[in-house]
Enzyme design. Structure first.
Site, PDB file in Angstrom:
ATOM      1  N   ASP A   1     -13.463 -16.782   7.554  1.00 55.47           N
ATOM      2  CA  ASP A   1     -12.085 -16.353   7.304  1.00 55.47           C
ATOM      3  C   ASP A   1     -11.393 -16.232   8.660  1.00 55.47           C
ATOM      4  O   ASP A   1     -11.539 -15.236   9.354  1.00 55.47           O
ATOM      5  CB  ASP A   1     -12.082 -15.016   6.558  1.00 55.47           C
ATOM      6  CG  ASP A   1     -10.677 -14.483   6.338  1.00 55.47           C
ATOM      7  OD1 ASP A   1      -9.713 -15.083   6.855  1.00 55.47           O
ATOM      8  OD2 ASP A   1     -10.536 -13.456   5.653  1.00 55.47           O
TER       9      ASP A   1
ATOM     10  N   LYS B   1      -1.482 -17.024   8.198  1.00 53.94           N
ATOM     11  CA  LYS B   1      -0.685 -16.225   9.119  1.00 53.94           C
ATOM     12  C   LYS B   1       0.035 -17.085  10.157  1.00 53.94           C
ATOM     13  O   LYS B   1       1.114 -17.593   9.904  1.00 53.94           O
ATOM     14  CB  LYS B   1      -1.549 -15.144   9.770  1.00 53.94           C
ATOM     15  CG  LYS B   1      -1.986 -14.048   8.779  1.00 53.94           C
ATOM     16  CD  LYS B   1      -2.585 -12.866   9.479  1.00 53.94           C
ATOM     17  CE  LYS B   1      -3.088 -11.804   8.505  1.00 53.94           C
ATOM     18  NZ  LYS B   1      -2.022 -11.096   7.786  1.00 53.94           N
TER      19      LYS B   1
ATOM     20  N   TYR C   1     -12.479  -7.448   5.354  1.00 56.52           N
ATOM     21  CA  TYR C   1     -11.283  -7.472   4.511  1.00 56.52           C
ATOM     22  C   TYR C   1     -10.919  -8.931   4.264  1.00 56.52           C
ATOM     23  O   TYR C   1     -10.783  -9.719   5.209  1.00 56.52           O
ATOM     24  CB  TYR C   1     -10.110  -6.757   5.173  1.00 56.52           C
ATOM     25  CG  TYR C   1      -8.814  -6.944   4.416  1.00 56.52           C
ATOM     26  CD1 TYR C   1      -8.541  -6.181   3.284  1.00 56.52           C
ATOM     27  CD2 TYR C   1      -7.888  -7.902   4.818  1.00 56.52           C
ATOM     28  CE1 TYR C   1      -7.360  -6.371   2.566  1.00 56.52           C
ATOM     29  CE2 TYR C   1      -6.711  -8.097   4.106  1.00 56.52           C
ATOM     30  CZ  TYR C   1      -6.452  -7.332   2.988  1.00 56.52           C
ATOM     31  OH  TYR C   1      -5.298  -7.523   2.277  1.00 56.52           O
TER      32      TYR C   1
ATOM     33  N   TYR D   1       0.824  -1.211   0.000  1.00 60.31           N
ATOM     34  CA  TYR D   1       0.000   0.000   0.000  1.00 60.31           C
ATOM     35  C   TYR D   1       0.858   1.261   0.000  1.00 60.31           C
ATOM     36  O   TYR D   1       0.704   2.155   0.845  1.00 60.31           O
ATOM     37  CB  TYR D   1      -0.952  -0.005   1.202  1.00 60.31           C
ATOM     38  CG  TYR D   1      -1.816  -1.238   1.252  1.00 60.31           C
ATOM     39  CD1 TYR D   1      -2.873  -1.407   0.358  1.00 60.31           C
ATOM     40  CD2 TYR D   1      -1.551  -2.251   2.164  1.00 60.31           C
ATOM     41  CE1 TYR D   1      -3.639  -2.548   0.377  1.00 60.31           C
ATOM     42  CE2 TYR D   1      -2.326  -3.408   2.185  1.00 60.31           C
ATOM     43  CZ  TYR D   1      -3.353  -3.549   1.293  1.00 60.31           C
ATOM     44  OH  TYR D   1      -4.115  -4.684   1.308  1.00 60.31           O
TER      45      TYR D   1
END
Length: 430
Positions: free
Chosen positions: A250, A279, A149, A21
Site C-alpha cells: 500500500d 493521493k 491503516y 471521523y
C-alpha cells in the site's frame, strides 16, 4: 477567492454535514477556507495559514499550480467524463504508460479506481481472484501486521488494526484475517530474524489459506506514523516467494516521493506483486487511485475470465489529466532536491521538541515529520493554537505530524516547525 461563508451557513454545516471521523452533535469548530495558493490556505476571517498536511498528504505540488490548472482546463474543454466500459481515451492511456514506466518490472498492468480505499479493495479482490483462477480457492485470507491503516471500506477495514485502529467497533462484523505484531526493528536499526518470526510461524501453519500479505512499506501512516527497517521487507519478500503468497504494498501515502524515494519499497530494493497508489497521483486535484500488478497476475486472472470490478468513474478523464500533469512534474526530478531540504529542515526544526517532558519521540523520514507525545492531544484545544500561529496542522491521538507540500520553501518550513514547538510548549506549560 470564493465568496465568504456566512454564520448561517456554518450553522447549517454543523447540523447537516458529516466531516471525516466526526459527529453531528457537539462538534468542534470548523475553519472555513475561501482560497488556496502555493502552500497557503486562505481562511474566511482573512487569515492565511501554511498547510503542513498537504490536505491529507496529497497536494504535493501545492495549491493553484499553473501547470496543474491548465491541464484540467484543457481536458474539461474536450470532455470531462466518459464510461470506461467499452470505451477508452488518451488521458487514461498516457497515465497508464507513465505508471508502468515509473514502477519497476514485473509490474505491468494498471487498474484505475476512485480512491485509495477502493484501490485496496481491488488489490484484495485481485489476490483472491488470482488464486481462484489457479484452482486454489482455499487461499482466501489476508495476513498483515498490526498498526496498519488501509482505508474505510469493508475490505480495507478488515485489514486495519482490529483493536487499536479507528475501526475497532466493526471487529467481528468484518471478514476475518490474520494479524501479527508490527515490526519491532525501527528505521535505521538492524533487522534480526526474530523480528519476522511471527510471520514465518503463521505461514507455516496457515500458508495454504493465505492469498496475500498486505503492508505499508517502511511507514505505517494513519496507524501511527511508525517507521520500520526496510530489511524487514526484504525478508518478507523472500517468505512470500517461499510460501506462494502474494505481496501487496500500500503505497497510497508513501508513493511518489514522500519518504525520500519515489516509492517506499525502493528503500528495500524489492518489488511487490501488487501495488496501490493514490493521493499524490493527481497532485491532490482529483480523487483517483490505481492498483498495479505483475503481468503474471493479470494474465492468470484474464485467462479465466474478467476481473470482477468496475467503478462508474473508473479512469475519469479529468482525474487522468490531473495525474498526467502531476507525474510530469515529478518526472523532472525536482522532488528529490525538495525532499532533501525538507528532511533536513524537519530534523533541525522539530528536534528541540524532544527536550519537552510531554514528548516521547521525534522522528523524520523524507517529507514526514513526527512529534509523538506521551498523552493524546485534546483536539478542541490544540487545533486553534496552530491556526493562531499561522499554520494548519491536524494532529491525531498522540501524534503531531506534518507532511508538507514539496514546493514549501525552507523559510516557510521553519515557520511551520517553530510554530509546532511553540504550541507544544504552551500546551506542556498549561
Amino acid at each position: 477567492m470564493s465568496p465568504l461563508i456566512t454564520p448561517e451557513e456554518l450553522i447549517f454545516d454543523a447540523r447537516h454535514i458529516w466531516h471525516p471521523y466526526s459527529t453531528t452533535i457537539n462538534r468542534v469548530d470548523m475553519f472555513p477556507v475561501v482560497g488556496a495558493e502555493g502552500v497557503y490556505l486562505h481562511l474566511n476571517d482573512g487569515r492565511r495559514v501554511i498547510d503542513g498536511m498537504s490536505s491529507w498528504w496529497c497536494m504535493v505540488h501545492g495549491y493553484n499550480h499553473p501547470e496543474m490548472n491548465a491541464a484540467l482546463k484543457r481536458q474539461i474543454d474536450d470532455f470531462s467524463h466518459v464510461m470506461f466500459g467499452g470505451l477508452t481515451h488518451k488521458p487514461a492511456i498516457d497515465l497508464a504508460k507513465k505508471l508502468v514506466a515509473m514502477t519497476p518490472e514485473p509490474i505491468q498492468t494498471v487498474f484505475f479506481s476512485d480512491s485509495g480505499s477502493v484501490a485496496v479493495e481491488v488489490a484484495i479482490k485481485m489476490a483472491m481472484q488470482y488464486w481462484i483462477s489457479r484452482d486454489r480457492p482455499e487461499k482466501n485470507k489476508m495476513l498483515t501486521v498490526r498498526g496498519g491503516y488501509y482505508g474505510d471500506t469493508t475490505g480495507g477495514m478488515s485489514v486495519c488494526d482490529p483493536d487499536g485502529g479507528m475501526h475497532h467497533w466493526f471487529t467481528g462484523i468484518l471478514p476475518q484475517h490474520y494479524f501479527v505484531p508490527r515490526p519491532e526493528c525501527r528505521f535505521g536499526e538492524a533487522f534480526e530474524e526474530q523480528h519476522i518470526a511471527d510471520i514465518q510461524q503463521l505461514l507455516d501453519r496457515q500458508g495454504n489459506q493465505l492469498a496475500g500479505i498486505i503492508i505499508e512499506p517502511v511507514v505505517q501512516g494513519a496507524g501511527g506514523m511508525y517507521f520500520y527497517s526496510p530489511e524487514y521487507l526484504v525478508r518478507l519478500r523472500q517468505l512470500c516467494d517461499e510460501y506462494e503468497v502474494l505481496l501487496i504494498h500500500d503505497e497510497i501515502a508513501t508513493g511518489f516521493g514522500r519518504t525520500g524515494k519515489l516509492f517506499a519499497s525502493e528503500h528495500a530494493g524489492i518489488v511487490p506483486d501488487i501495488m496501490c497508489v493514490g493521493k499524490a497521483l493527481t497532485g491532490g486535484y482529483m480523487t483517483m487511485a490505481a492498483t498495479l500488478c505483475s503481468e503474471q497476475i493479470s494474465r492468470t486472472i484474464s485467462e479465466h475470465g474478467p476481473f470482477m470490478h468496475g467503478p462508474t468513474f473508473m479512469a475519469n478523464p479529468l482525474a487522468c489529466a490531473a495525474g498526467n500533469a502531476s507525474l510530469e512534474i515529478l518526472s523532472r526530478g525536482d522532488w528529490q532536491t525538495q525532499l532533501t531540504m525538507i528532511e533536513k529542515t524537519l530534523w533541525d526544526g522539530l528536534m528541540p521538541c524532544s527536550e519537552m517532558p510531554s514528548v516521547a519521540n521525534v522522528r523524520v523520514l523524507g517529507g514526514i515529520g513526527v512529534v509523538e507525545l506521551k498523552e493524546p492531544v485534546v483536539m478542541s484545544e490544540i487545533q486553534p493554537l496552530f491556526v493562531e500561529e499561522g499554520v494548519w496542522v491536524r494532529p491525531f491521538g498522540k501524534l503531531v505530524y506534518v507532511m508538507p507540500p514539496y514546493v514549501i520553501s525552507s523559510e516557510e518550513l521553519k515557520v511551520l516547525c517553530n510554530s509546532i514547538c511553540r504550541v507544544l510548549h504552551r500546551v506542556n506549560r498549561t
